[in-house]
Design a protein around this motif. Sequence first.
Motif, PDB file in Angstrom:
ATOM      1  N   ILE A  82      53.098  21.099  -3.350  1.00 51.57           N
ATOM      2  CA  ILE A  82      53.177  20.016  -2.363  1.00 51.57           C
ATOM      3  C   ILE A  82      52.327  20.361  -1.137  1.00 51.57           C
ATOM      4  CG2 ILE A  82      54.731  18.822  -0.763  1.00 51.57           C
ATOM      5  CD1 ILE A  82      56.877  19.010  -2.987  1.00 51.57           C
ATOM      6  N   ASP A  83      52.280  21.628  -0.799  1.00 48.72           N
ATOM      7  CA  ASP A  83      51.480  22.085   0.360  1.00 48.72           C
ATOM      8  C   ASP A  83      49.983  21.847   0.137  1.00 48.72           C
ATOM      9  OD1 ASP A  83      51.248  23.663   2.925  1.00 48.72           O
ATOM     10  OD2 ASP A  83      50.097  24.960   1.574  1.00 48.72           O
ATOM     11  N   CYS A  84      49.527  21.949  -1.089  1.00 42.79           N
ATOM     12  CA  CYS A  84      48.109  21.727  -1.452  1.00 42.79           C
ATOM     13  C   CYS A  84      47.139  22.550  -0.606  1.00 42.79           C
ATOM     14  CB  CYS A  84      47.748  20.251  -1.334  1.00 42.79           C
ATOM     15  SG  CYS A  84      48.620  19.208  -2.505  1.00 42.79           S
ATOM     16  N   GLY A  85      47.545  23.707  -0.210  1.00 42.13           N
ATOM     17  CA  GLY A  85      46.655  24.571   0.564  1.00 42.13           C
ATOM     18  C   GLY A  85      46.601  24.242   2.051  1.00 42.13           C
ATOM     19  N   ARG A  86      47.431  23.299   2.508  1.00 44.49           N
ATOM     20  CA  ARG A  86      47.420  22.881   3.914  1.00 44.49           C
ATOM     21  C   ARG A  86      47.680  24.057   4.863  1.00 44.49           C
ATOM     22  NH1 ARG A  86      49.606  17.822   3.100  1.00 44.49           N
ATOM     23  NH2 ARG A  86      51.462  18.938   2.436  1.00 44.49           N
ATOM     24  N   THR A  87      48.607  24.921   4.508  1.00 44.27           N
ATOM     25  CA  THR A  87      48.930  26.079   5.349  1.00 44.27           C
ATOM     26  C   THR A  87      47.721  26.982   5.504  1.00 44.27           C
ATOM     27  OG1 THR A  87      51.242  25.986   4.662  1.00 44.27           O
ATOM     28  CG2 THR A  87      50.474  28.067   5.595  1.00 44.27           C
ATOM     29  N   ALA A  88      47.022  27.235   4.408  1.00 45.01           N
ATOM     30  CA  ALA A  88      45.823  28.083   4.469  1.00 45.01           C
ATOM     31  C   ALA A  88      44.723  27.404   5.276  1.00 45.01           C
ATOM     32  CB  ALA A  88      45.326  28.390   3.062  1.00 45.01           C
ATOM     33  N   HIS A  89      44.520  26.111   5.058  1.00 44.67           N
ATOM     34  CA  HIS A  89      43.474  25.394   5.800  1.00 44.67           C
ATOM     35  C   HIS A  89      43.756  25.394   7.295  1.00 44.67           C
ATOM     36  CE1 HIS A  89      41.034  23.947   2.495  1.00 44.67           C
ATOM     37  NE2 HIS A  89      42.152  23.680   1.827  1.00 44.67           N
ATOM     38  N   GLN A  90      45.007  25.189   7.661  1.00 45.56           N
ATOM     39  CA  GLN A  90      45.372  25.206   9.087  1.00 45.56           C
ATOM     40  C   GLN A  90      45.093  26.570   9.703  1.00 45.56           C
ATOM     41  OE1 GLN A  90      49.443  23.917   9.121  1.00 45.56           O
ATOM     42  NE2 GLN A  90      48.898  21.746   9.123  1.00 45.56           N
ATOM     43  N   ALA A  91      45.446  27.624   8.977  1.00 38.60           N
ATOM     44  CA  ALA A  91      45.230  28.979   9.499  1.00 38.60           C
ATOM     45  C   ALA A  91      43.740  29.273   9.657  1.00 38.60           C
ATOM     46  CB  ALA A  91      45.868  30.011   8.589  1.00 38.60           C
ATOM     47  N   LEU A  92      42.938  28.795   8.719  1.00 36.18           N
ATOM     48  CA  LEU A  92      41.497  29.060   8.771  1.00 36.18           C
ATOM     49  C   LEU A  92      40.768  28.175   9.771  1.00 36.18           C
ATOM     50  CD1 LEU A  92      40.830  29.500   4.966  1.00 36.18           C
ATOM     51  CD2 LEU A  92      40.794  31.282   6.717  1.00 36.18           C
ATOM     52  N   GLU A  93      41.293  26.985  10.034  1.00 32.54           N
ATOM     53  CA  GLU A  93      40.602  26.049  10.924  1.00 32.54           C
ATOM     54  C   GLU A  93      40.898  26.297  12.402  1.00 32.54           C
ATOM     55  OE1 GLU A  93      41.782  22.230   9.468  1.00 32.54           O
ATOM     56  OE2 GLU A  93      40.465  22.361   7.724  1.00 32.54           O
ATOM     57  N   GLN A  94      41.952  26.997  12.708  1.00 37.52           N
ATOM     58  CA  GLN A  94      42.282  27.252  14.116  1.00 37.52           C
ATOM     59  C   GLN A  94      41.182  28.092  14.747  1.00 37.52           C
ATOM     60  OE1 GLN A  94      46.173  28.948  14.453  1.00 37.52           O
ATOM     61  NE2 GLN A  94      47.183  27.125  13.687  1.00 37.52           N
ATOM     62  N   PRO A  95      40.899  27.807  16.017  1.00 39.06           N
ATOM     63  CA  PRO A  95      39.851  28.590  16.690  1.00 39.06           C
ATOM     64  C   PRO A  95      40.232  30.057  16.770  1.00 39.06           C
ATOM     65  CG  PRO A  95      41.008  27.175  18.253  1.00 39.06           C
ATOM     66  CD  PRO A  95      41.531  26.849  16.894  1.00 39.06           C
ATOM     67  N   LYS A  96      39.203  30.889  16.681  1.00 35.56           N
ATOM     68  CA  LYS A  96      39.411  32.344  16.717  1.00 35.56           C
ATOM     69  C   LYS A  96      39.702  32.809  18.112  1.00 35.56           C
ATOM     70  CE  LYS A  96      36.622  33.160  12.701  1.00 35.56           C
ATOM     71  NZ  LYS A  96      35.523  33.819  12.096  1.00 35.56           N
TER      72      LYS A  96
END
Length: 96
Positions: A82-96
């Motif tokens: 159900i997550d479809c990778g959303r958690t990973a995408h959010q973590a990777l898209e946040q500014p460093k």
Amino acid sequence: MSETNAERIRKHFNSTGDVWPSDISFLIEQAERAQEFELNFKSLQHEWVSAVHENRRLRGALEFYADQEIYAKGYFQQTVLIDCGRTAHQALEQPK
């Protein structure tokens, strides 16, 4: 062990209260180096804090997908699919 310029200047200043004119350029150079080191330290400190925050973000995403209970109790479809990778995408898209 030989005496450093700073030790020699300090010893002379403590005994006479004076600094030789020839030592003033050395003292100015040391003050400039100290300022440069301080700026470099602050920059490195900022980079380190940013890296720690990024590490926490990415670790959170990894822990989400690595949670053994999701797989052991059969929650895989309810959670990961159900997550479809959303958690990973959010973590990777946040500014460093």
